[in-house]
Write a protein that holds these residues in place. Structure first.
Motif, PDB file in Angstrom:
ATOM      1  N   ALA A   1      34.240  52.565  48.313  1.00 55.30           N
ATOM      2  CA  ALA A   1      35.233  53.598  48.262  1.00 55.30           C
ATOM      3  C   ALA A   1      35.945  53.300  47.076  1.00 55.30           C
ATOM      4  O   ALA A   1      36.517  54.392  46.354  1.00 55.30           O
TER       5      ALA A   1
ATOM      6  N   VAL B   1      37.581  55.999  56.447  1.00 58.60           N
ATOM      7  CA  VAL B   1      36.071  56.381  56.632  1.00 58.60           C
ATOM      8  C   VAL B   1      35.849  57.436  57.696  1.00 58.60           C
ATOM      9  O   VAL B   1      36.733  57.379  58.673  1.00 58.60           O
TER      10      VAL B   1
ATOM     11  N   GLY C   1      38.717  59.469  53.462  1.00 61.09           N
ATOM     12  CA  GLY C   1      37.995  58.729  52.263  1.00 61.09           C
ATOM     13  C   GLY C   1      36.886  59.215  51.768  1.00 61.09           C
ATOM     14  O   GLY C   1      36.228  60.305  52.311  1.00 61.09           O
TER      15      GLY C   1
END
Length: 276
Positions: free
Chosen positions: A267, A66, A20
């Motif tokens: 995000a 992450v 991400g």
């Protein structure tokens, strides 16, 4: 809880690559000490009182994909969120240096006559500080190449009452963006909104903690790199801000709801930032 010795060849950083756009950095969670450092700290220093206790656990699993960049050595070996030149982050205000000589209460942490000198600072910069930031910079470049943007969320915590550093009681959420320079305005505004809406918590933007060297050094929103420091008051998640600095599961579970909301928002915001 005391610091644990070495081994001296322990890598200064652990990296877990995610898919991400968000990177979590943990520069002050390390509790390992090089043997030469541990031998010269006094009993107060060996407590590692100023560690960012349990932050990895607090953020674990909050955001799929992450990336994490995590320090292994204690900040008493060298502070990874300080300017490597030694320049103060807060000129005119009380703070600790590149290699701290005292706790945040201004209590010495080194045995008398055993304080680190210039040669030891240079070694710690070369063996710990620079490798950590080389790894962090590489992850920022990798993530930005994939997503067109990288969002660096620098994770910190501190005791909520430290008269030597600040007056009164620190808010629970201390959001630092170097006066709005390290990230897009929408990032600062949305984090502030989520924190302000969290019941039972207090928050501030660019208060006593405006973002350390990591936030200021990497935050280049015009280049697609957005950086924010989150300094959590440890009263929000610890049983007590004294040894053994145990995590309070009930406090942590409640706090994780807000932290998860922040990371999920970041995000989701990334594609729009990449297009702007």
């Amino acid at each position: 809880m005391a610091g644990m010795i070495g081994p001296d060849d322990l890598p200064p950083v652990r990296v877990a690559e995610g898919s991400g756009p968000v990177i979590l950095s943990f520069p002050h969670v390390g509790t390992r000490l090089p043997g030469a450092v541990a031998a010269r700290l006094n009993p107060e220093g060996l407590i590692l009182r100023d560690t960012d206790w349990h932050l990895e656990q607090l953020y674990d699993g909050l955001l799929p994909g992450v990336t994490t960049v995590t320090a292994t050595w204690s900040r008493y070996a060298i502070d990874l969120n300080r300017d490597p030149s030694g320049q103060s982050l807060y000129p005119g205000q009380t703070t600790t240096g590149l290699i701290p000589l005292t706790t945040f209460d201004n209590v010495p942490i080194w045995q008398t006559g055993c304080e680190p000198g210039p040669a030891e600072i240079a070694t710690a910069l070369e063996q710990i500080h620079r490798p950590y930031h080389a790894a962090l910079a590489a992850e920022i470049a990798r993530v930005r190449a994939v997503h067109g943007v990288a969002i660096l969320y620098d994770c910190h915590s501190i005791r909520s009452e430290i008269p030597w550093l600040f007056d009164g009681v620190l808010p629970d959420f201390n959001i630092g963006t170097n006066g709005g320079e390290s990230c897009a305005p929408g990032i600062e505004a949305d984090i502030a909104r989520i924190c302000a809406a969290a019941p039972g918590y207090r928050s501030v933007v660019n208060g006593r903690f405006r973002g350390g060297w990591t936030t200021r050094h990497y935050g280049r929103p015009e280049q697609g790199i957005h950086a924010v420091q989150m300094e959590l008051a440890q009263a929000s998640h610890l049983q007590a801000e004294t040894p053994p600095f145990a995590l309070c599961p009930e406090k942590a579970a409640r706090l994780r709801e807000t932290l998860g909301g922040i990371l999920t928002m970041l995000a989701a915001l990334a594609p729009r930032l990449a297009r702007s």
